[in-house]
Design an enzyme around this catalytic site. Structure first.
Site, PDB file in Angstrom:
ATOM      1  N   HIS A   1       8.380 -26.199   0.743  1.00 33.80           N
ATOM      2  CA  HIS A   1       7.652 -27.257   0.030  1.00 33.80           C
ATOM      3  C   HIS A   1       6.497 -26.673  -0.766  1.00 33.80           C
ATOM      4  O   HIS A   1       5.503 -27.351  -1.023  1.00 33.80           O
ATOM      5  CB  HIS A   1       7.148 -28.297   1.041  1.00 33.80           C
ATOM      6  CG  HIS A   1       8.270 -29.029   1.713  1.00 33.80           C
ATOM      7  ND1 HIS A   1       8.670 -30.291   1.349  1.00 33.80           N
ATOM      8  CD2 HIS A   1       9.124 -28.623   2.694  1.00 33.80           C
ATOM      9  CE1 HIS A   1       9.698 -30.662   2.108  1.00 33.80           C
ATOM     10  NE2 HIS A   1      10.000 -29.655   2.921  1.00 33.80           N
TER      11      HIS A   1
ATOM     12  N   GLU B   1       0.837  -1.213   0.000  1.00 36.39           N
ATOM     13  CA  GLU B   1       0.000   0.000   0.000  1.00 36.39           C
ATOM     14  C   GLU B   1       0.864   1.253   0.000  1.00 36.39           C
ATOM     15  O   GLU B   1       0.456   2.299  -0.477  1.00 36.39           O
ATOM     16  CB  GLU B   1      -0.933   0.025   1.225  1.00 36.39           C
ATOM     17  CG  GLU B   1      -2.226  -0.731   0.987  1.00 36.39           C
ATOM     18  CD  GLU B   1      -3.362  -0.336   1.932  1.00 36.39           C
ATOM     19  OE1 GLU B   1      -3.113   0.251   2.998  1.00 36.39           O
ATOM     20  OE2 GLU B   1      -4.513  -0.652   1.594  1.00 36.39           O
TER      21      GLU B   1
ATOM     22  N   LYS C   1     -13.688   0.421  -4.037  1.00 36.04           N
ATOM     23  CA  LYS C   1     -14.621   0.726  -2.940  1.00 36.04           C
ATOM     24  C   LYS C   1     -15.811   1.521  -3.464  1.00 36.04           C
ATOM     25  O   LYS C   1     -16.953   1.280  -3.089  1.00 36.04           O
ATOM     26  CB  LYS C   1     -13.920   1.555  -1.856  1.00 36.04           C
ATOM     27  CG  LYS C   1     -12.847   0.823  -1.078  1.00 36.04           C
ATOM     28  CD  LYS C   1     -12.384   1.741   0.058  1.00 36.04           C
ATOM     29  CE  LYS C   1     -11.064   1.319   0.616  1.00 36.04           C
ATOM     30  NZ  LYS C   1     -10.473   2.302   1.518  1.00 36.04           N
TER      31      LYS C   1
HETATM   32  O1  PA5 Z   1      -3.068   1.140   5.997  1.00 40.18           O
HETATM   33  C1  PA5 Z   1      -4.106   1.726   5.766  1.00 40.18           C
HETATM   34  O2  PA5 Z   1      -4.208   2.961   5.862  1.00 40.18           O
HETATM   35  C2  PA5 Z   1      -5.358   0.963   5.396  1.00 40.18           C
HETATM   36  O3  PA5 Z   1      -5.080  -0.381   5.188  1.00 40.18           O
HETATM   37  C3  PA5 Z   1      -6.397   1.090   6.503  1.00 40.18           C
HETATM   38  O4  PA5 Z   1      -5.873   0.595   7.691  1.00 40.18           O
HETATM   39  C4  PA5 Z   1      -7.676   0.329   6.161  1.00 40.18           C
HETATM   40  O5  PA5 Z   1      -8.167   0.750   4.931  1.00 40.18           O
HETATM   41  C5  PA5 Z   1      -8.721   0.539   7.227  1.00 40.18           C
HETATM   42  O6  PA5 Z   1      -8.970   1.886   7.397  1.00 40.18           O
HETATM   43  P1  PA5 Z   1      -9.662   2.437   8.689  1.00 40.18           P
HETATM   44  O7  PA5 Z   1      -8.756   2.221   9.832  1.00 40.18           O
HETATM   45  O8  PA5 Z   1      -9.907   3.876   8.417  1.00 40.18           O
HETATM   46  O9  PA5 Z   1     -10.948   1.675   8.864  1.00 40.18           O
END
Ligand code: PA5
Length: 446
Positions: A302, A281, A414
């Site tokens: 494995h 990310e 989303k």
């Molecule tokens: O690392 C990140 O920012 C994302 O993976 C969020 O943790 C995830 O989308 C969840 O978001 P939130 O904590 O706002 O529910």
């Protein structure tokens, strides 16, 4: 034994690291600016003292529960799971008694039905973790669990809820205000994947009895130099996070577009998933980045290891080891001759031998590799690893010229899902969906 990185097999001589190394002054100045402006709280931890007090205040309350159901997704869940697997393995072992942590990080009707049917309401605390306070996968589960708690606990339902969310904004913050639910804040600028050492990961860690101080002090040890307002390029150049970032950026330039995280600390397997999210990310931007590939030693020898060894030569590897893991039971001494080589030896010796064999084989097969060798497998080392990899990710992103703190590309899916559920607005997405669904499709039965 000290924690160290072994660079012997990193293939540095085959990479052009000079350009990136030459940017140490620039990176140091940027760190000084960003930490000074409060934009990297996972390193500076300005919230640490207050959080420790808040956690201490919660301790007796949490002790009244046998079960914690954590609702969260992505960075709001992966760190907690990594800590749980590493330091509370007993929950998955025979005969477990004591606290149990359940993590609802999916839209999984089977799991949710099981929680609703089997968790004892009187002994369960529901911890909803969402920085934004509006993530539907998390808030959707919260709605269902809230109804469940109200049904079983009546007016006391809110006493079984704990919210971890933004201090001021979002739907969940509104719930705190409306119902007086206990809440801890996710500090400003602390995005999900960088947040494990805040209330996000430390509430479940404390519930399971982990040494939170050790986790935090490990991270602070790694972050100390990086958060020094006087940080120089020369000092940064000697820090492992910068060296990893230089290596990772230079690898990408040479077409190494996959980064294996091979954990030879079996209980730390879930740090692979935590790392994968952190790396992907943060760095998958603008057509750049390297795909993180979590793998577990020895299990994956494995499985996917064949591809690592002899597939496309586009892989580098972070190889996580700990030579001081428990020895375990001894192999019996009356084994058949073909197994003579393990007679009377420690079970754990086999793990170390296989780790060494795989590490050597990978580097002999063209996989540049850095060994992250932990002196111990305790919470302090986990804190160090979390801070090291977090900082290395940020610096890699900066060297690549992308923003490692956002994740804009995940939004499209989303929005389309919301359009599919007929949320207000989203006219363009609804039209696109309609076109997608009504186009001729190539569908074949199997
Ligand atoms: O690392 C990140 O920012 C994302 O993976 C969020 O943790 C995830 O989308 C969840 O978001 P939130 O904590 O706002 O529910």
């Amino acid at each position: 034994m000290a924690d160290m990185l072994d660079w012997t097999s990193a293939d540095l001589e085959k990479l052009d690291t000079k350009t990136y190394e030459g940017r140490a002054d620039e990176m140091a100045a940027r760190l000084v600016e960003e930490t000074g402006a409060g934009r990297l709280p996972f390193l500076t931890m300005p919230y640490a003292a207050m959080l420790k007090q808040e956690l201490a205040d919660l301790k007796d309350y949490l002790k009244t529960f046998d079960h914690m159901l954590l609702l969260g997704i992505g960075g709001s869940a992966l760190g907690a799971r990594a800590l749980q697997q590493a330091f509370f393995p007993q929950q998955d072992q025979p005969g477990h008694v004591g606290p149990s942590l359940w993590i609802g990080d999916n839209i999984d009707a089977y799991a949710l039905e099981a929680y609703l049917a089997k968790l004892p309401p009187e002994k369960t605390v529901i911890v909803t973790v969402s920085k934004s306070g509006g993530t539907i996968e998390t808030v959707g589960q919260y709605f269902i669990l809230k109804e469940w708690a109200q049904k079983h606990l009546g007016d006391r339902w809110s006493e079984h809820m704990l919210l971890v969310t933004d201090e001021e904004q979002g739907f969940l913050r509104g719930e705190v205000e409306t119902y007086g639910i206990k809440a801890l804040a996710v500090p400003d600028n602390l995005g999900g994947r960088y947040s494990v050492l805040s209330a996000v990961g430390l509430i479940p860690a404390m519930f399971l009895g982990m040494d939170i101080d050790a986790l935090m002090s490990g991270a602070q040890e790694v972050a100390a130099l990086l958060t020094d307002p006087e940080l120089t390029g020369e000092a940064l150049a000697g820090h492992s996070s910068f060296q990893l970032a230089v290596w990772a950026a230079a690898l990408q330039d040479k077409g190494f577009d996959e980064m294996i995280f091979f954990a030879y600390i079996p209980l730390w397997a879930s740090f692979g998933d935590w790392f994968a999210q952190l790396w992907a990310e943060s760095l998958g931007k603008e057509g750049k980045g390297s795909q993180p590939v979590p793998a577990l030693g020895v299990t994956d020898q494995h499985s996917v290891n064949q591809m690592f060894m002899d597939g496309i030569r586009n892989k580098a590897c972070l190889f996580l080891t700990c030579p001081s893991l428990p020895a375990g039971p001894k192999f019996p001494s009356d084994l058949p001759d073909q197994f003579e080589y393990v007679r009377g030896k420690d079970f754990g010796e086999l793990l170390q031998a296989e780790g060494l064999g795989t590490q050597m084989a990978l580097s002999q097969n063209g996989v540049p590799l850095v060994e992250l060798r932990m002196g111990e497998d305790g919470p302090k080392q986990a804190g160090k690893l979390i801070a090291l990899l977090g900082a290395a990710t940020i610096l890699t992103g900066w060297l690549m010229g992308i923003n490692p703190l956002d994740q804009p590309a995940v939004e499209l899916g989303k929005r389309l899902a919301k359009a599919r559920m007929n949320a207000d607005g989203l006219d363009e997405e609804k039209a696109d969906l309609n076109e997608y669904l009504t186009a001729d499709r190539d569908i074949r039965e199997f």
